[in-house]
Design a protein around this motif. Structure first.
Motif, short mmCIF file in Angstrom:
data_model
loop_
_atom_site.label_atom_id
_atom_site.label_comp_id
_atom_site.label_asym_id
_atom_site.label_seq_id
_atom_site.Cartn_x
_atom_site.Cartn_y
_atom_site.Cartn_z
N SER A 55 0.83 -1.20 0.00
CA SER A 55 0.00 0.00 0.00
C SER A 55 0.87 1.25 0.00
O SER A 55 1.67 1.47 0.92
CB SER A 55 -0.89 -0.01 1.25
OG SER A 55 -1.42 1.28 1.48
N ASP A 56 0.70 2.09 -1.03
CA ASP A 56 1.45 3.35 -1.07
C ASP A 56 1.08 4.24 0.11
O ASP A 56 1.93 4.94 0.66
CB ASP A 56 1.18 4.10 -2.38
CG ASP A 56 2.01 3.56 -3.54
OD1 ASP A 56 2.84 2.65 -3.32
OD2 ASP A 56 1.84 4.07 -4.66
N ASN A 65 6.38 8.84 -6.86
CA ASN A 65 5.42 9.29 -5.86
C ASN A 65 6.02 10.50 -5.12
O ASN A 65 7.02 10.38 -4.43
CB ASN A 65 5.13 8.14 -4.89
CG ASN A 65 4.12 8.50 -3.82
OD1 ASN A 65 4.14 9.58 -3.26
ND2 ASN A 65 3.25 7.56 -3.54
N GLU A 66 5.38 11.67 -5.30
CA GLU A 66 5.94 12.90 -4.72
C GLU A 66 5.97 12.88 -3.20
O GLU A 66 6.84 13.50 -2.58
CB GLU A 66 5.17 14.12 -5.23
CG GLU A 66 5.48 14.41 -6.70
CD GLU A 66 4.95 15.76 -7.17
OE1 GLU A 66 4.82 16.68 -6.34
OE2 GLU A 66 4.68 15.87 -8.36
N SER A 85 14.09 20.53 -8.49
CA SER A 85 13.10 20.78 -9.55
C SER A 85 11.72 20.24 -9.20
O SER A 85 10.81 20.27 -10.02
CB SER A 85 13.58 20.17 -10.87
OG SER A 85 13.73 18.77 -10.73
N SER A 86 11.54 19.79 -7.97
CA SER A 86 10.24 19.27 -7.55
C SER A 86 9.18 20.37 -7.57
O SER A 86 9.48 21.54 -7.31
CB SER A 86 10.35 18.69 -6.13
OG SER A 86 9.07 18.33 -5.64
N ARG A 87 7.94 19.98 -7.83
CA ARG A 87 6.82 20.93 -7.76
C ARG A 87 6.36 21.12 -6.32
O ARG A 87 5.59 22.02 -6.02
CB ARG A 87 5.66 20.44 -8.62
CG ARG A 87 5.94 20.48 -10.10
CD ARG A 87 4.70 20.15 -10.91
NE ARG A 87 4.20 18.82 -10.61
CZ ARG A 87 4.46 17.72 -11.30
NH1 ARG A 87 5.23 17.80 -12.35
NH2 ARG A 87 3.95 16.56 -10.95
N ASN A 88 6.84 20.25 -5.42
CA ASN A 88 6.45 20.30 -4.01
C ASN A 88 7.42 21.23 -3.26
O ASN A 88 8.60 20.94 -3.14
CB ASN A 88 6.50 18.87 -3.44
CG ASN A 88 6.12 18.80 -1.99
OD1 ASN A 88 6.41 19.69 -1.20
ND2 ASN A 88 5.48 17.71 -1.62
N GLU A 89 6.90 22.33 -2.76
CA GLU A 89 7.75 23.32 -2.09
C GLU A 89 8.46 22.75 -0.86
O GLU A 89 9.61 23.09 -0.60
CB GLU A 89 6.93 24.55 -1.70
CG GLU A 89 7.80 25.66 -1.12
CD GLU A 89 7.07 26.96 -0.89
OE1 GLU A 89 7.21 27.51 0.21
OE2 GLU A 89 6.37 27.42 -1.81
N GLU A 90 7.79 21.87 -0.11
CA GLU A 90 8.43 21.27 1.07
C GLU A 90 9.65 20.46 0.66
O GLU A 90 10.68 20.50 1.34
CB GLU A 90 7.44 20.39 1.84
CG GLU A 90 6.28 21.15 2.48
CD GLU A 90 6.72 22.26 3.42
OE1 GLU A 90 7.70 22.06 4.18
OE2 GLU A 90 6.09 23.33 3.39
#
Length: 188
Positions: free
Chosen positions: A24-25, A65-66, A103-108
């Motif tokens: 399970s992710d 998976n981000e 380059s992630s779209r996730n700021e954290e």
């Protein structure tokens, strides 16, 4: 190892086993979040190293998976403050893996990556951490609308880079903006 230390190790070992055994992710995300939280406490460093959690966090940086990437990056960020764990990260291609997370779209994820890079700076790693591509990225981040990203990038540029490096990167970026597809733009 004290009884309390033994209990802590066993609990962390249970988390690692759960991560490895589940399909399970969602469950994996929860375990990674827990492991990242445990990596805040220096009392856990030896256990996390012995359980190869640093390797697990490094492996997560290349996942699609981000959330996996975010929690892996967050865990590494926490662990990279300890010199012996920082050295382990450096010896296992950590700099390149962390740079890719910029380059992630996730700021954290990006904030953790910048902080981790700052923690990974040593006399031997400085040139790799402050390579031109990273400096260009930090210069762009220093203009971000996000105050957290803007401020952290500015701290990176001040604390990790020489004035000459920053000036050279700014000049390179200006030259790139003056050309489109390698064709010089007309002077105004």
């Amino acid at each position: 190892m004290s009884a309390k230390g033994s209990d802590r190790f066993e609990y962390l070992q249970t988390l690692v086993t759960e991560f490895q055994d589940t399909d399970s992710d969602e469950a994996k995300e929860q375990v990674l979040a827990n492991l990242a939280n445990f990596s805040y406490d220096p009392k856990n460093y030896d256990h996390l190293r012995d359980l190869q959690v640093i390797d697990l966090f490094l492996d997560m940086l290349t996942e699609e998976n981000e959330s996996f990437v975010e929690f892996g990056m967050g865990g590494l960020c926490n662990l990279s403050m300890a010199p012996e764990l920082r050295d382990f990260i450096l010896q296992n291609d950590g700099i390149n893996l962390v740079i890719n997370c910029l380059s992630s779209r996730n700021e954290e994820t990006v904030l953790s990556a910048i902080t981790t890079l700052m923690n990974l700076v040593t006399a031997n790693s400085r040139s790799e951490v402050t390579q031109p591509g990273v400096l260009h990225c930090m210069l762009r981040f220093s203009l971000s609308e996000s105050p957290r990203l803007r401020n952290l990038a500015s701290v990176f540029l001040q604390d990790c880079c020489s004035r000459e490096q920053v000036a050279q990167a700014e000049q390179q970026m200006q030259r790139q903006q003056q050309t489109a597809l390698g064709i010089p733009l007309p002077k105004e």
